[in-house]
Scaffold this active site. Structure first.
Site, PDB file in Angstrom:
ATOM      1  N   HIS A 101      22.232 -39.755  47.135  1.00 35.46           N
ATOM      2  CA  HIS A 101      21.444 -39.422  45.943  1.00 35.46           C
ATOM      3  C   HIS A 101      22.379 -39.206  44.764  1.00 35.46           C
ATOM      4  O   HIS A 101      23.339 -38.445  44.854  1.00 35.46           O
ATOM      5  CB  HIS A 101      20.627 -38.148  46.179  1.00 35.46           C
ATOM      6  CG  HIS A 101      20.017 -37.590  44.941  1.00 35.46           C
ATOM      7  ND1 HIS A 101      20.265 -36.316  44.483  1.00 35.46           N
ATOM      8  CD2 HIS A 101      19.169 -38.145  44.029  1.00 35.46           C
ATOM      9  CE1 HIS A 101      19.604 -36.100  43.354  1.00 35.46           C
ATOM     10  NE2 HIS A 101      18.929 -37.193  43.066  1.00 35.46           N
ATOM     11  N   SER A 102      22.134 -39.896  43.658  1.00 34.55           N
ATOM     12  CA  SER A 102      22.847 -39.678  42.404  1.00 34.55           C
ATOM     13  C   SER A 102      24.359 -39.834  42.602  1.00 34.55           C
ATOM     14  O   SER A 102      24.834 -40.884  42.999  1.00 34.55           O
ATOM     15  CB  SER A 102      22.470 -38.298  41.847  1.00 34.55           C
ATOM     16  OG  SER A 102      22.889 -38.129  40.532  1.00 34.55           O
ATOM     17  N   PHE A 103      25.152 -38.779  42.358  1.00 37.19           N
ATOM     18  CA  PHE A 103      26.600 -38.855  42.538  1.00 37.19           C
ATOM     19  C   PHE A 103      26.958 -39.273  43.958  1.00 37.19           C
ATOM     20  O   PHE A 103      27.919 -40.017  44.181  1.00 37.19           O
ATOM     21  CB  PHE A 103      27.227 -37.503  42.205  1.00 37.19           C
ATOM     22  CG  PHE A 103      28.716 -37.443  42.442  1.00 37.19           C
ATOM     23  CD1 PHE A 103      29.610 -38.037  41.558  1.00 37.19           C
ATOM     24  CD2 PHE A 103      29.227 -36.792  43.557  1.00 37.19           C
ATOM     25  CE1 PHE A 103      30.974 -37.987  41.775  1.00 37.19           C
ATOM     26  CE2 PHE A 103      30.592 -36.731  43.781  1.00 37.19           C
ATOM     27  CZ  PHE A 103      31.476 -37.332  42.883  1.00 37.19           C
ATOM     28  N   GLY A 105      25.444 -41.356  45.770  1.00 41.36           N
ATOM     29  CA  GLY A 105      25.336 -42.802  45.864  1.00 41.36           C
ATOM     30  C   GLY A 105      26.580 -43.502  45.355  1.00 41.36           C
ATOM     31  O   GLY A 105      27.021 -44.505  45.919  1.00 41.36           O
ATOM     32  N   SER A 127      20.584 -43.886  41.869  1.00 38.01           N
ATOM     33  CA  SER A 127      22.034 -43.996  41.766  1.00 38.01           C
ATOM     34  C   SER A 127      22.424 -45.464  41.697  1.00 38.01           C
ATOM     35  O   SER A 127      21.675 -46.346  42.119  1.00 38.01           O
ATOM     36  CB  SER A 127      22.704 -43.345  42.979  1.00 38.01           C
ATOM     37  OG  SER A 127      24.106 -43.492  42.936  1.00 38.01           O
TER      38      SER A 127
END
Length: 328
Positions: A101-103, A105, A127
């Site tokens: 998720h997000s960072f 990714g 991401s």
């Protein structure tokens, strides 16, 4: 699917904390949380996924229940990528899937290119596999300077951890992150704080601040060169009311995302279907074995990843790219 166990995996600076679901004999999936979040991000998503996988959600160093890095040792993007390799070695995993998720990714994307033979599937929630240097070129040296100066300031101050009541900690989070629901805030704080006699303090290392201080921004040319090394099938799940809507109100240009998607398709030579619509429990349950779908656009993040949101009936994401911790 209930939580099976909490894990402590030894590393030279202490331990990496993680939590596991499912049978150890099942196909492994390593879950990577967003910037300044923690492994609790996945608590409400994992039960929606297939039961025949072994899910492990780790806390990055300096986050959640994991040890802080040793004094003088910087937090850098490459170090987090290295942590994934350490966790895989500790779990004796030779090949596994990554759900980031997000960072998380972006960390998973880099790992998948450095160790392509180890990654079966790369699933990106809100991401991209790398952070492109779009509109950032003039800022890169400033980011590096701020990162060094901030670490020196924290080490020199030696201020004790600030202790506040649990309610005050929650209200600070909600005040600075209006998109976060109360339930989500409590859930992340449960693993992100330590209870003491007079209240709670944040677990995260104060040397960690803004993500851009530790990231490696890559050019489009370098991005294309990196992804040629990918062997994993890639699923990119992009919420229409996610990161761009909440953190980039003035950024209507989605060209970067389209560039990434088209580049992945051209390099991987497998083009899956593109979808639009709510990714509910049925859709979420397909994630670990999803075909090579490179972009799934959903109308809102709550059903996509309930563990990442505070209100299952709200269409606002509660954990964005920089996480809800920066302004507490």
């Amino acid at each position: 699917m209930g939580l099976i166990s909490e894990l402590k995996l030894a590393v030279p600076w202490g331990h990496i904390a993680a939590k596991a679901w499912g049978s150890h004999q099942a196909a492994p999936v390593l879950c990577l949380h967003g910037w300044l979040d923690n492994a609790n991000s996945f608590d409400r998503l994992i039960p929606l996924l297939p039961k025949d996988f072994n899910y492990v959600a780790m806390d990055f160093g300096g986050h959640g229940l994991s040890s802080h890095y040793s004094p003088g040792f910087p937090y850098h993007y490459q170090n987090f990528v290295s942590e994934v390799r350490r966790v895989a070695a500790a779990l004796k995993w030779n090949r596994f899937s990554l759900l980031g998720h997000s960072f998380g990714g972006a960390v998973g994307g880099m790992f998948s290119c450095i160790f392509p033979e180890m990654v079966d599937k790369l699933i990106l929630l809100e991401s991209l596999p790398f952070v492109l240097d779009t509109n950032e070129m003039d800022n890169l040296l400033t980011y590096k300077r701020r990162a060094i100066e901030h670490v020196l300031q924290v080490e020199a101050s030696r201020k004790p951890e600030q202790v506040v009541s649990p309610e005050e900690m929650l209200q600070r989070l909600l005040k600075k992150n209006s998109h976060a629901g109360e339930e989500c805030g409590k859930h992340l704080l449960q693993r992100g704080t330590t209870q003491v006699a007079t209240g709670v303090w944040l677990n995260r290392d104060r040397r960690i601040t803004w993500a851009e201080h530790c990231l490696d921004f890559v050019s489009r040319e370098l991005f294309m060169h990196y992804i040629k090394n990918l062997q994993a099938r890639v699923l990119l799940v992009k919420a229409t009311e996610g990161y761009y809507a909440l953190r980039r109100e003035d950024d209507a240009d989605k060209e970067t995302v389209m560039f990434v998607v088209s580049s992945l398709k051209s390099v991987l030579k497998e083009v899956g279907a593109q979808g639009s619509g709510q990714l509910g429990s049925a859709g979420a349950a397909r994630l670990p074995w999803a075909p090579p779908v490179h972009l799934f656009s959903c109308t809102g993040t709550p059903a996509l990843a309930p563990g990442l949101t505070g209100n299952p009936r709200s269409n606002q994401a509660s954990c964005c790219y920089y996480g809800p911790w920066n302004h507490i």
